[in-house]
Design an enzyme around this catalytic site. Structure first.
Site, PDB file in Angstrom:
ATOM      1  N   HIS B 300     -16.048 -64.744  27.311  1.00 55.54           N
ATOM      2  CA  HIS B 300     -15.249 -63.956  28.251  1.00 55.54           C
ATOM      3  C   HIS B 300     -14.606 -64.929  29.237  1.00 55.54           C
ATOM      4  CE1 HIS B 300     -13.814 -60.496  30.324  1.00 55.54           C
ATOM      5  NE2 HIS B 300     -14.513 -60.731  31.416  1.00 55.54           N
ATOM      6  N   GLU B 311     -22.428 -65.801  32.343  1.00 53.93           N
ATOM      7  CA  GLU B 311     -22.220 -65.785  30.885  1.00 53.93           C
ATOM      8  C   GLU B 311     -22.951 -66.956  30.234  1.00 53.93           C
ATOM      9  OE1 GLU B 311     -18.121 -65.651  29.594  1.00 53.93           O
ATOM     10  OE2 GLU B 311     -18.707 -65.180  27.524  1.00 53.93           O
ATOM     11  N   HIS B 337      -6.031 -63.769  31.866  1.00 52.01           N
ATOM     12  CA  HIS B 337      -6.885 -62.615  31.625  1.00 52.01           C
ATOM     13  C   HIS B 337      -6.001 -61.389  31.388  1.00 52.01           C
ATOM     14  CE1 HIS B 337     -10.019 -59.806  31.531  1.00 52.01           C
ATOM     15  NE2 HIS B 337     -10.761 -60.211  32.532  1.00 52.01           N
ATOM     16  N   PHE B 397     -15.473 -55.331  34.878  1.00 52.99           N
ATOM     17  CA  PHE B 397     -15.742 -54.643  36.136  1.00 52.99           C
ATOM     18  C   PHE B 397     -16.152 -53.216  35.769  1.00 52.99           C
ATOM     19  CE2 PHE B 397     -12.802 -57.142  39.253  1.00 52.99           C
ATOM     20  CZ  PHE B 397     -13.654 -58.214  39.152  1.00 52.99           C
TER      21      PHE B 397
END
Lengths: 85, 408
Positions: B300, B311, B337, B397
């Site tokens: 990610h 992560e 992103h 999120f």
């Protein structure tokens, strides 16, 4: 310029409909003007004519069958705005 | 259980508008991040992003274009490549068993922003006639269904940054459950507008612009990482049952073997090691493989302080000592992103990496962070001819963690 001519010009320019197809008795569905296309046209007409079209989709659909119906309807709204009978 | 093939892929990205140019840029380590335009440039704090060079008027007729938000244009263009790539002719397919599953974070955000600007900024009393149809979150998926005449499930998932990974995973589930033979799956996002960027600025998670080189502003796993860089685009894959694929004589580019889905339920933004690790474990379990079989992880890797440390810890929790010998890279360092489209774009990146036998790098990782001590393939990509199994991580999120496993 008449409302008929102004609408011919507007539909030709913004919606790519050949002016010769825009005769009074031409059916809107034959001109490929469906309910959504009509919403767009009304939006442009409101801007160009400085009017507010009060009808919702359902009323537009029942009231406007031919190009002539559209011309007469816009004419009536323009007249109402300018205070003519 | 029905096995699910990936038979086609298409992308619209800051690195190019087809899979070939997208992967060429990734392999070279070329960043697509840079200065972006704005309605009010002088009012922008954040001036960088991963913008797509795209002109919808070259693809769509004017009457149709007036109904399509930028996000739907991206989705349709990426879909066209994916369907072409799959060699699918929907006239030959039972369209009642074909569907669409897309993810998006903000849907038609550009139309929403435009509408509010007209009302509040310009003092107009009306917005464009198709504002609702352009802004609604499921518009992109609906247009794909309409254009190809697909009458099976038509779904839109919105789980922030994991939306399109969820969309792909859930599409595979629809096929595995026997609801559909073919699913067009992926995601699209187009939210680099003034209002959305201002909202992100306010959250203080965006990267500081690199003073020497704006394209190097996203630095996943690096000690000097300062946040994420927003991007836009779309990625679409065609998923089908192997049975359907074989019957029509198509070829599989890969097999979607695993999908893990968990939620943190701890904090609206802060990620959790447990939640991320659990999603990776479930993905491995559903793929019926051991951690030792994973050859590449597309992380990610947002470039935020919070994500990259968590992560890393989650990967170690799942893979143990083996974590240190798996190449892990964040291609967000190059494309930014893409929020709701990120999972799909990175799933395609993972598939292409396996196909080409080449692991794309994590760019702009020059200063090591002791907390992030895995092999992130820093700066330069590397050959991995024998790599067969890839994992793509997407964490969001809101806490929805989605992990996909693909095998070539």
């Amino acid at each position: 310029m008449t409302t008929f001519e102004r609408l011919q010009g507007l539909l030709g320019k913004d919606f790519d409909i050949a002016p010769e197809k825009l005769q009074r008795d031409a059916r809107l569905e034959d001109l490929e003007i469906d309910s959504l296309r009509m919403i767009e046209i009304i939006f442009s007409v409101e801007e160009a004519f400085g009017i507010t079209v009060p009808a919702e989709q359902a009323e537009l659909k029942s009231r406007l069958v031919t190009f002539g119906d559209l011309v007469d309807y816009i004419d009536s709204l323009v007249a109402r705005k300018s205070g003519a009978p | 259980m029905t096995r699910v093939a990936v038979s086609g892929a298409g992308v619209i990205s800051p690195l190019g508008n087809d899979c070939a140019s997208f992967f060429a840029a990734l392999a070279e380590g070329r960043s697509g991040i840079g200065r972006i335009g704005s309605r009010f440039p002088e009012r922008m704090g954040c001036r960088i992003g991963g913008a797509v060079a795209f002109d919808g008027s070259k693809i769509f007729p004017a009457a149709k274009l007036r109904m399509l938000d930028r996000v739907s244009q991206f989705a349709l263009a990426a879909c066209a490549e994916a369907v072409r790539d799959a060699g699918l002719d929907f006239k030959q397919v039972d369209v009642s068993r074909a569907g669409v599953s897309l993810g998006t974070g903000t849907g038609g955000a550009e139309s929403t922003d435009e509408g509010y600007f007209t009302l509040y900024g310009q003092g107009s009393d009306r917005v464009k006639p198709f504002s609702v149809l352009m802004a609604m979150s499921n518009a992109a998926a609906s247009w794909i269904g309409l254009d190809y005449g697909l009458t099976g499930p038509n779904l839109t998932y919105t789980t922030a940054c994991s939306s399109s990974a969820v969309a792909i995973g859930e599409a595979a589930r629809r096929i595995a459950a026997g609801d559909a033979d073919v699913m067009i799956a992926g995601g699209a996002e187009a939210s680099l507008n003034f209002g959305t960027l201002k909202a992100w600025e306010a959250l203080k998670t965006l990267a500081t612009e690199d003073p020497a080189d704006p394209s190097a502003s996203c630095k996943p796993f690096a000690k000097d990482r300062s946040g994420l860089v927003l991007g836009e685009g779309a990625a679409i894959v065609v998923l089908e049952s192997f049975e359907h694929l074989e019957k029509r004589g198509g070829r599989a580019r890969g097999e979607l073997t695993g999908y893990g889905l968990t939620s943190d339920a701890t904090h609206i933004t802060r990620p959790s090691v447990e939640g991320q690790a659990a999603a990776m474990r479930r993905a491995l379990e559903s793929a019926r493989i051991a951690p030792g079989e994973v050859d590449y992880i597309n992380a990610h890797g947002t470039g935020t302080v919070a994500n990259d440390g968590v992560e890393t810890a989650a990967i170690k929790a799942v893979f143990g000592e083996r974590a240190y010998s798996i190449p892990v890279s964040s291609t967000k360092s190059m494309h930014g992103h893409l929020l709701g489209a990120a999972g799909a774009l990175e799933f395609v990146a993972t598939l292409l990496a396996l196909e080409k036998g080449f692991i794309p790098p994590t760019r702009h990782l020059r200063i090591r962070d002791p907390e992030c001590d895995l092999d992130y393939v820093p700066e330069r990509g590397r050959a991995a001819a024998n790599a067969r199994v890839g994992m793509s991580n997407s964490f969001a999120f809101g806490g929805t963690n989605a992990v996909l496993v693909v095998r070539t």
